[in-house]
Scaffold this motif. Structure first.
Motif, PDB file in Angstrom:
ATOM      1  N   PRO A 284      21.038  -1.520 -17.761  1.00 11.31           N
ATOM      2  CA  PRO A 284      21.496  -0.426 -18.306  1.00 11.31           C
ATOM      3  C   PRO A 284      22.724   0.019 -19.225  1.00 11.31           C
ATOM      4  N   SER A 285      22.460   0.973 -19.771  1.00 11.97           N
ATOM      5  CA  SER A 285      23.575   1.350 -20.700  1.00 11.97           C
ATOM      6  C   SER A 285      24.606   2.566 -19.874  1.00 11.97           C
ATOM      7  N   SER A 286      25.860   2.692 -20.652  1.00 14.53           N
ATOM      8  CA  SER A 286      26.669   3.217 -19.770  1.00 14.53           C
ATOM      9  C   SER A 286      26.526   5.036 -20.246  1.00 14.53           C
ATOM     10  N   SER A 287      26.829   5.600 -19.227  1.00 12.93           N
ATOM     11  CA  SER A 287      26.804   7.051 -19.521  1.00 12.93           C
ATOM     12  C   SER A 287      27.712   7.758 -20.563  1.00 12.93           C
ATOM     13  N   GLU A 288      28.881   6.868 -20.915  1.00 16.18           N
ATOM     14  CA  GLU A 288      29.565   7.072 -22.180  1.00 16.18           C
ATOM     15  C   GLU A 288      28.772   7.271 -23.453  1.00 16.18           C
ATOM     16  N   PHE A 289      27.730   6.700 -23.606  1.00 20.73           N
ATOM     17  CA  PHE A 289      26.814   6.683 -24.850  1.00 20.73           C
ATOM     18  C   PHE A 289      25.475   7.649 -24.602  1.00 20.73           C
TER      19      PHE A 289
END
Length: 237
Positions: free
Chosen positions: A196-201
């Motif tokens: 999973p990618s971070s919601s920061e991006f």
């Protein structure tokens, strides 16, 4: 409705592989688990790839569920975004290769960086394989690297598909094969490792995405430590 459809593991796998095969003409292979007894005595591992990808942007969030990736507007945006990432001096292939070297050395391998021609995307040249001095070859390559909206909602998020393949260079036999999907959590399919990618991006619009290229580039780079460790663990002796 769109979110629930795209969370279906088989359809979402199809999204990635159809983009991969449609845009890059790749030939995906089925996943294969490693028999660790086959590598117990391996000392030297040849590392081939990954090559530097093109960086794209895709839109699934407006209009039809799957917009035409070959439309003029989509082509212009893909080229614009690729140039933005080039301006950031983003070398995702190089960064991942360096990280893989470190991770694999920590697991007891001697690493030889090598290059193997591909007869067509994903199909390694048999003569090049047989000429390798390493006992096994780890081939890695990006199938697609882009930001897209409409994957789980209408924000733009990084979406990367990478394959890793461990090969006996003398026989060409595949000892290990796995796909790694980086982006919004999307699949429980056993053939894909979900990173999973971070919601920061996440970006609210394409305008925000292209106006913050440094943050966009960091969204891709955040993949490197996670996927390099995951691949190295999967082929550890």
């Amino acid at each position: 409705m769109r979110s629930s459809i795209l969370r279906n593991s088989f359809l979402y796998l199809g999204v990635f592989l159809s983009i991969c095969c449609g845009l890059l003409a790749c030939t995906p292979f089925p996943a294969k688990q490693l028999d660790r007894s086959s590598i117990q005595n391996v000392r030297v591992l040849g590392l081939a790839g990954p090559s530097e990808p093109r960086y794209a942007v895709m839109s699934f969030g407006s209009g039809p569920l799957f917009n035409n990736p070959n439309s003029a507007a989509e082509s212009v945006r893909r080229e614009e975004f690729n140039l933005l990432m080039a301006d950031q001096k983003l070398h995702l292939g190089q960064e991942l290769q360096h990280a893989l070297v470190k991770e694999l050395q920590q697991r007891g391998y001697q690493i030889e960086i090598t290059s193997i021609r591909q007869d067509k995307p994903g199909i390694l040249n048999a003569d090049d394989l047989r000429r390798q001095r390493a006992e096994v070859i780890l081939f890695t390559d990006f199938n697609n690297v882009f930001y897209a909206n409409g994957l789980t909602d209408d924000t733009y998020s990084p979406a990367v598909m990478l394959e890793a393949r461990l090969i006996d260079p003398q026989t060409g036999n595949i000892l290990f094969q796995k796909f790694y999907g980086y982006g919004p959590t999307y699949t429980s399919d056993r053939d894909i490792v979900d990173l999973p990618s971070s919601s920061e991006f996440r970006f609210s619009s394409y305008e925000e995405l292209k106006n913050q290229p440094s943050r966009a580039a960091k969204g891709f780079l955040a993949l490197v430590p996670t996927v390099s460790a995951s691949i190295a663990n999967a082929i550890a002796k």
